[in-house]
Design an enzyme around this catalytic site. Sequence first.
Site, PDB file in Angstrom:
ATOM      1  N   CYS A 318       0.827  -1.210   0.000  1.00  0.00           N
ATOM      2  CA  CYS A 318       0.000   0.000   0.000  1.00  0.00           C
ATOM      3  C   CYS A 318       0.859   1.257   0.000  1.00  0.00           C
ATOM      4  CB  CYS A 318      -0.960  -0.004   1.190  1.00  0.00           C
ATOM      5  SG  CYS A 318      -0.148  -0.056   2.809  1.00  0.00           S
ATOM      6  N   GLU A 352      -1.862   1.185  -4.659  1.00  0.00           N
ATOM      7  CA  GLU A 352      -1.424  -0.139  -4.225  1.00  0.00           C
ATOM      8  C   GLU A 352      -0.648  -0.759  -5.381  1.00  0.00           C
ATOM      9  OE1 GLU A 352      -2.842  -2.380  -1.457  1.00  0.00           O
ATOM     10  OE2 GLU A 352      -3.712  -0.675  -0.407  1.00  0.00           O
TER      11      GLU A 352
END
Length: 360
Positions: A318, A352
């Site tokens: 992330c 991401e």
Amino acid sequence: MSGLNPAGYAQQLDEKVARLKALLAPFDAPAPDVFESPREHYRMRAEFRLWREGGQRHYAMFSPGDKRTPILIEQFPVASARINELMPQLKAAWQADEVLDHKLFQVEFLTTLTGEALITLCYHRPLDTRWEQAAHALAARLGVSLIGRSRGQRLVIGQDHVTERMTVAGRTFSYRQPEGAFTQPNAQVCGHMLNWAHEVLGQREDDLLELYCGNGNFTLPLATRVRRVLATEISKTSVAAALHNLADNAVDNVTLVRLSAEELTQALNGVREFRRLQGVDLAAYAFGTVFVDPPRAGMDPQTCELTRRFDNILYISCNPETLAANLAQLNDTHQVVRCALFDQFPYTHHMEAGVLLTRR
């Protein structure tokens, strides 16, 4: 919201792709697979403070670093259609009922792709039987579950979770998502992430080690690709949800232990023994792949060294900046053979990424 610009979405996504390519260029990464987000109604959860103005409470959000200047909201296009449907109905309910309105200061929504919804109402006062009666009537009217929270109180009307469903390679998995526990906010992009990870892992005859497994989001589909999985997670709430999800989906080749990645490293290195590993024979596993989905800080150096032991490292990140830092540590022994960008957070700089590394 001012940042929502569907017309500019493609350009912003192109900029993210360029940024990811630049971060991965030192590691000779191939071009990333790119998975777009819906332009609107992509967030399955939302949280609002309430702001009193003109004698009424309104949904409000604040710019980062500014808790004094509210942005009053009637609709929230980034949130799911179900959240947008519920927002005015809930507001009308508290405006019409002093019991629901009195000292209400925050509202949280959690929804699913199928329209299931859980609403949490947070108060600066004790909740009594009058509140429970009003909440029961409201939950029935809206077709939702409700949770009332105040200091030392948590009253549940209906269920304290929702159940999301994701289809991976033709099989549908159900996921219990408890109130307050981490879940991927963009469900449609999460589906892309699960299918991509399932594809690049491939069908294998050995075992998988998974760190940071959460509620079993990736565990369920990846378990169908390997002989056995040893999965670790430190959060008790997430562990409980993962165990439920494994049972509910009849996935029986996973052993889940409540350990942090750092603790598992110590166990595998023989530095410490853990009672939570009683009955687990680490030596019996033939790990071919390690799967990691770490927090924004990435893997600590010790955990990064641990992953080096494995022929294959499947990494969901992330924070591509910390991903790049981890790749720099692994680059002498492993090479990036697949990568992907998942636009989990459109209209923001966040993204991401996924990489598959194999031993050189």
